[in-house]
Design a protein around this motif. Structure first.
Motif, PDB file in Angstrom:
ATOM      1  N   LEU A  81       6.831   1.962   5.869  1.00 51.16           N
ATOM      2  CA  LEU A  81       7.819   3.240   5.260  1.00 51.16           C
ATOM      3  C   LEU A  81       7.460   1.358   3.972  1.00 51.16           C
ATOM      4  CD1 LEU A  81       8.900   5.310   3.940  1.00 51.16           C
ATOM      5  CD2 LEU A  81      10.851   4.387   3.857  1.00 51.16           C
ATOM      6  N   ASP A  82       6.611   2.087   3.004  1.00 51.59           N
ATOM      7  CA  ASP A  82       5.622   1.331   1.924  1.00 51.59           C
ATOM      8  C   ASP A  82       6.224   1.794   0.514  1.00 51.59           C
ATOM      9  OD1 ASP A  82       4.357   0.711  -0.047  1.00 51.59           O
ATOM     10  OD2 ASP A  82       2.754   0.230   1.139  1.00 51.59           O
ATOM     11  N   PHE A  83       7.566   1.435  -0.011  1.00 56.64           N
ATOM     12  CA  PHE A  83       8.079   1.800  -0.988  1.00 56.64           C
ATOM     13  C   PHE A  83       8.271   0.230  -2.062  1.00 56.64           C
ATOM     14  CE2 PHE A  83      12.285   1.516  -0.246  1.00 56.64           C
ATOM     15  CZ  PHE A  83      12.386   0.805   0.872  1.00 56.64           C
ATOM     16  N   SER A 109       7.592  -1.692  -3.786  1.00 58.75           N
ATOM     17  CA  SER A 109       6.556  -2.088  -4.364  1.00 58.75           C
ATOM     18  C   SER A 109       6.037  -2.979  -6.261  1.00 58.75           C
ATOM     19  CB  SER A 109       5.090  -1.421  -3.741  1.00 58.75           C
ATOM     20  OG  SER A 109       5.488  -1.224  -2.601  1.00 58.75           O
ATOM     21  N   PRO A 110       6.882  -3.313  -6.132  1.00 62.45           N
ATOM     22  CA  PRO A 110       7.015  -3.297  -7.976  1.00 62.45           C
ATOM     23  C   PRO A 110       5.525  -4.797  -7.863  1.00 62.45           C
ATOM     24  CG  PRO A 110       9.039  -5.303  -7.377  1.00 62.45           C
ATOM     25  CD  PRO A 110       8.169  -4.112  -6.037  1.00 62.45           C
ATOM     26  N   ASN A 111       5.024  -5.073  -9.176  1.00 63.54           N
ATOM     27  CA  ASN A 111       4.582  -6.525  -9.176  1.00 63.54           C
ATOM     28  C   ASN A 111       4.802  -7.469  -9.289  1.00 63.54           C
ATOM     29  OD1 ASN A 111       2.317  -4.435  -8.721  1.00 63.54           O
ATOM     30  ND2 ASN A 111       2.198  -3.578 -11.034  1.00 63.54           N
ATOM     31  N   THR A 112       4.208  -8.736  -9.157  1.00 65.67           N
ATOM     32  CA  THR A 112       4.860 -10.018  -9.935  1.00 65.67           C
ATOM     33  C   THR A 112       5.118 -10.002 -11.403  1.00 65.67           C
ATOM     34  OG1 THR A 112       3.368 -10.945  -9.033  1.00 65.67           O
ATOM     35  CG2 THR A 112       5.416 -10.270  -7.579  1.00 65.67           C
ATOM     36  N   ASN A 133       7.582  -4.299   1.874  1.00 66.42           N
ATOM     37  CA  ASN A 133       7.929  -4.037  -0.343  1.00 66.42           C
ATOM     38  C   ASN A 133       6.328  -5.216  -0.658  1.00 66.42           C
ATOM     39  OD1 ASN A 133       8.129  -3.869  -2.534  1.00 66.42           O
ATOM     40  ND2 ASN A 133       9.804  -5.634  -2.596  1.00 66.42           N
ATOM     41  N   HIS A 134       5.216  -3.486  -0.813  1.00 65.18           N
ATOM     42  CA  HIS A 134       3.981  -4.007  -0.768  1.00 65.18           C
ATOM     43  C   HIS A 134       4.187  -4.685  -2.301  1.00 65.18           C
ATOM     44  CE1 HIS A 134      -0.262  -4.455   0.100  1.00 65.18           C
ATOM     45  NE2 HIS A 134      -0.128  -3.887  -0.654  1.00 65.18           N
ATOM     46  N   LEU A 135       4.557  -5.999  -2.289  1.00 65.65           N
ATOM     47  CA  LEU A 135       4.545  -6.371  -4.107  1.00 65.65           C
ATOM     48  C   LEU A 135       2.985  -7.025  -4.471  1.00 65.65           C
ATOM     49  CD1 LEU A 135       6.567  -9.308  -3.056  1.00 65.65           C
ATOM     50  CD2 LEU A 135       7.078  -6.972  -4.748  1.00 65.65           C
ATOM     51  N   GLY A 136       2.820  -6.153  -5.578  1.00 59.23           N
ATOM     52  CA  GLY A 136       1.357  -6.618  -6.360  1.00 59.23           C
ATOM     53  C   GLY A 136       1.501  -8.053  -6.884  1.00 59.23           C
ATOM     54  N   ASP A 137       1.147  -8.606  -5.420  1.00 59.49           N
ATOM     55  CA  ASP A 137       1.465 -10.207  -5.943  1.00 59.49           C
ATOM     56  C   ASP A 137      -0.075 -10.752  -6.216  1.00 59.49           C
ATOM     57  OD1 ASP A 137       0.215 -10.030  -4.151  1.00 59.49           O
ATOM     58  OD2 ASP A 137       2.295 -10.980  -2.958  1.00 59.49           O
ATOM     59  N   ILE A 143       3.719   5.749   5.950  1.00 58.34           N
ATOM     60  CA  ILE A 143       3.725   6.513   4.110  1.00 58.34           C
ATOM     61  C   ILE A 143       4.005   5.487   3.053  1.00 58.34           C
ATOM     62  CG2 ILE A 143       6.333   7.902   3.471  1.00 58.34           C
ATOM     63  CD1 ILE A 143       7.038   8.661   6.428  1.00 58.34           C
ATOM     64  N   TYR A 144       3.734   5.907   2.065  1.00 62.74           N
ATOM     65  CA  TYR A 144       3.257   5.134   0.330  1.00 62.74           C
ATOM     66  C   TYR A 144       3.989   5.631  -0.480  1.00 62.74           C
ATOM     67  CZ  TYR A 144      -0.826   3.226   3.014  1.00 62.74           C
ATOM     68  OH  TYR A 144      -1.795   2.358   3.487  1.00 62.74           O
ATOM     69  N   VAL A 145       5.050   5.226  -0.993  1.00 67.00           N
ATOM     70  CA  VAL A 145       5.420   5.974  -2.475  1.00 67.00           C
ATOM     71  C   VAL A 145       5.437   5.208  -3.487  1.00 67.00           C
ATOM     72  CG1 VAL A 145       7.477   7.222  -2.582  1.00 67.00           C
ATOM     73  CG2 VAL A 145       8.095   5.745  -0.771  1.00 67.00           C
ATOM     74  N   HIS A 155      -6.529   7.287  -5.631  1.00 60.95           N
ATOM     75  CA  HIS A 155      -6.371   6.255  -5.102  1.00 60.95           C
ATOM     76  C   HIS A 155      -6.132   6.370  -3.981  1.00 60.95           C
ATOM     77  CE1 HIS A 155      -5.694   1.792  -2.964  1.00 60.95           C
ATOM     78  NE2 HIS A 155      -4.566   2.210  -3.372  1.00 60.95           N
ATOM     79  N   PHE A 156      -4.870   6.789  -3.613  1.00 56.21           N
ATOM     80  CA  PHE A 156      -4.325   7.337  -2.062  1.00 56.21           C
ATOM     81  C   PHE A 156      -5.258   8.332  -1.406  1.00 56.21           C
ATOM     82  CE2 PHE A 156      -0.812   5.021  -3.216  1.00 56.21           C
ATOM     83  CZ  PHE A 156      -1.005   4.205  -2.295  1.00 56.21           C
ATOM     84  N   GLU A 157      -5.988   9.436  -1.877  1.00 56.30           N
ATOM     85  CA  GLU A 157      -6.487  10.093  -1.796  1.00 56.30           C
ATOM     86  C   GLU A 157      -8.303   8.931  -1.082  1.00 56.30           C
ATOM     87  OE1 GLU A 157      -8.901  14.457  -2.119  1.00 56.30           O
ATOM     88  OE2 GLU A 157      -6.812  13.734  -3.875  1.00 56.30           O
TER      89      GLU A 157
END
Ligand code: ARG
Length: 581
Positions: A122-124, A126-129, A162-166, A337-339, A347-349
């Motif tokens: 579960l990828d959720f 995920s804010p950007n640093t 947590n897929h951070l935008g880093d 699963i990407y939230v 992008h996801f498609e």
């Protein structure tokens, strides 16, 4: 007979078995068991209608043939309604056995756990640093956390990442601004992230006005991505500061992760992604960039999926491809699963289309890929919610405001409580209300944020549900013995209100399954609201503490099951409950 928790399935299986022995039916027949309109029964089979249509038969006759062959059954009464629906009204003994079998948490949890557990990533959140979490991130965080709890309740193995935008373009600009302004990252004051945000804004202005600045910023990014020591050190410091500020929010919200790899974790893997996609002929050069087109797709035949920018830098797409591959290989994820916000649907498609081709070329089995997207939170003016001066609302500010307002509510009712207890209740109520407002809407819709509505004690709100829980607790507090002993003596449900509540309780697994399968927590919210409403009518109509032990027993059993389901349900939404309110 042992009671199965899934009565709909029992009815389904019975109808299939019966139909098999009747010549007009064949394997195309699907009974389609649904929850029935209360006036007619508890479950209904809708499947006779489409089947009769296909076979050009009279649906009522067909339904009659079927029910005439059903074996004698004490569990439910069967009748035909309208053009040929079959209604099932559960016998009181059936309801009673069900409640006895599933009133406790362990019983219902054991029943809900699947026999075919899946490994789900579960990828959720995920804010950007280098940026503060704003109100847009609340949805991903809350929905993601709720889905992780639901999936676990259903017996799946969940890895929360947590897929951070880093690792994005923002670092080029930021590093450029930090150097130009000679900023010391160890001395950013008490609002370090706000400072960084400001620097980024200034930097962005510079690169827009000045070609040389733009070039330098790009070079800083390429240097960072190429492993330049100085830039990496600055970058790491920014990441640490950001993580600290995110943790504050996660602590408040009761959200946790197994990993926070972030985009940067995959930085050494991007070259192999280019090579692999190139070797399979999946990507191509386009104006200096490396892109993927999907000729079979209406839009993506022309709209490229850029996986390497013309300046050689990797991007969001590159790291997402690497991440997907890693999760499949290292974590053996069977579903990912990407939230995120609905604006990332393209992008996801494109990511999913590209990955399917890539995995197929490599003869690898691709995980099930699901993009769980959501709409925008609107202000009362029906536009994306903003502060008075037009800035995005900071998440911490919003949560603080929720707690402040809830503190007022608690104080009005119980001014005598200790400060710690006031804080504890205010957090449960205020944060619960914010979460519930978000989760109770179909996530694909935008919703209007209104403090009055979400904190209301009446209506489809968290405080209303929390109050129902506290009310059941107060009933049990008044007993001098353990409820289980009294429940032992329970008789069958008798009154209209008892039956209505019992009926609602048996739909709990259906609500849990639907919310999990469709990855939409609002199905559970709607159910919990209806349950609390039925509980409230029952409680107003039927006194629980009566001298007849059978009557008292069944009413306590209904209270106990209601409490269990409301508590599990709210826990699935990440909402705390209170025993007193
Ligand atoms: N960092 C992105 C954002 O703030 C969300 C990342 C979502 N996950 C992913 N694997 N792309 O919008």
């Amino acid at each position: 007979m042992e009671r199965s928790y899934d009565i709909a399935k029992e009815i389904h299986d019975q109808l299939i078995k019966t139909a098999e022995a009747i010549p007009v039916f064949d394997s195309e027949f699907d009974p389609q068991i649904r929850v029935a309109d209360e006036r007619f029964g508890d479950f209904q089979a809708n499947g006779t209608l489409p089947f009769a249509k296909k076979k050009q038969l009279n649906p009522r006759d067909l339904a009659k043939t079927l029910i005439d062959s059903l074996p004698e059954n004490k569990e439910w009464e069967v009748s035909i309604a309208g053009p040929g629906f079959i209604n099932f009204k559960l016998a009181r003994t059936c309801l009673y056995q069900w409640l006895k079998a599933f009133s406790h948490r362990e019983q219902i949890e054991a029943a809900l756990a699947t026999k075919e557990p899946k490994r789900v990533t579960l990828d959720f959140s995920s804010p950007n640093t280098a940026k503060q979490m704003h109100v847009g991130h609340i949805r991903s965080t809350i929905i993601g956390e709720s889905l992780s709890r639901l999936l676990k309740l259903n017996g799946h193995q969940v890895t929360k990442d947590n897929h951070l935008g880093d690792w994005g373009t923002q670092f080029g600009i930021l590093l450029y601004a930090i150097k130009r302004e000679k900023i010391d990252l160890n001395n950013l004051g008490d609002q370090p992230i706000a400072r960084l945000e400001n620097l980024y804004r200034i930097g962005n202005q510079w690169i827009k006005e000045n070609k040389q600045a733009l070039k330098t910023a790009r070079e800083e990014l390429v240097k960072l991505q190429g492993g330049d020591e100085e830039n990496l050190r600055l970058w790491q410091k920014i990441r640490d500061l950001s993580m600290e500020s995110f943790e504050e929010v996660y602590d408040l919200l009761g959200v946790s992760f197994d990993h926070a790899h972030g985009e940067s974790f995959y930085r050494d893997q991007v070259d192999s992604i280019y090579q692999s996609l190139e070797s399979h002929g999946i990507c191509q050069e386009d104006n200096g960039a490396l892109v993927v087109f999907h000729p079979e797709h209406k839009r993506f035949a022309k709209q490229p999926f850029i996986i390497r920018k013309s300046d050689g830098a990797s991007n969001y797409a590159t790291t997402d491809l690497a991440t997907l591959s890693y999760r499949s290989k290292e974590w053996r994820s069977e579903q990912i699963i990407y939230v995120t916000d609905g604006r990332q649907r393209d992008h996801f498609e494109q990511l999913f289309l590209t990955s399917r081709k890539w995995f197929e070329a490599e003869a690898r089995k691709i995980p099930v890929l699901s993009h769980v997207w959501f709409g925008t939170i609107l202000g009362e003016d029906n536009k994306a919610i903003k502060t008075r001066d037009g800035q995005p609302i900071k998440l911490v500010d919003l949560l603080d405001e929720a707690i402040r307002r809830a503190t007022q509510m608690v104080l009005e009712k119980n001014p005598e409580l200790s400060p710690e207890e006031i804080r504890r209740r205010a957090c449960a109520i205020g944060l619960g209300a914010v979460k519930y407002a978000d989760l109770s809407q179909d996530r694909t819709l935008d919703y209007v944020f209104s403090w009055e509505k979400l904190l209301a004690m009446q209506g489809n709100t968290a405080p209303y549900l929390q109050y129902a829980v506290a009310r059941v607790h107060s009933i049990f507090r008044k007993l001098n013995t353990s409820p289980d002993e009294l429940i032992e003596k329970a008789g069958l449900p008798q009154t209209e209100a008892e039956r209505k509540l019992a009926r609602k309780l048996i739909f709990f697994p259906t609500a849990i399954k639907q919310a999990t399968q469709e990855l939409k927590p609002h199905f559970l919210c709607t159910y919990l609201f209806e349950l609390a409403t039925d509980f409230s009518s029952f409680y107003n109509q039927d006194k629980v503490m009566v001298p007849e032990v059978e009557v008292q027993g069944i009413r306590l059993l209904l209270c106990q099951t209601t409490q269990t389901y409301l508590e599990i349900g709210l826990e699935m939404l990440g909402i705390e409950t209170l025993t007193e309110m």
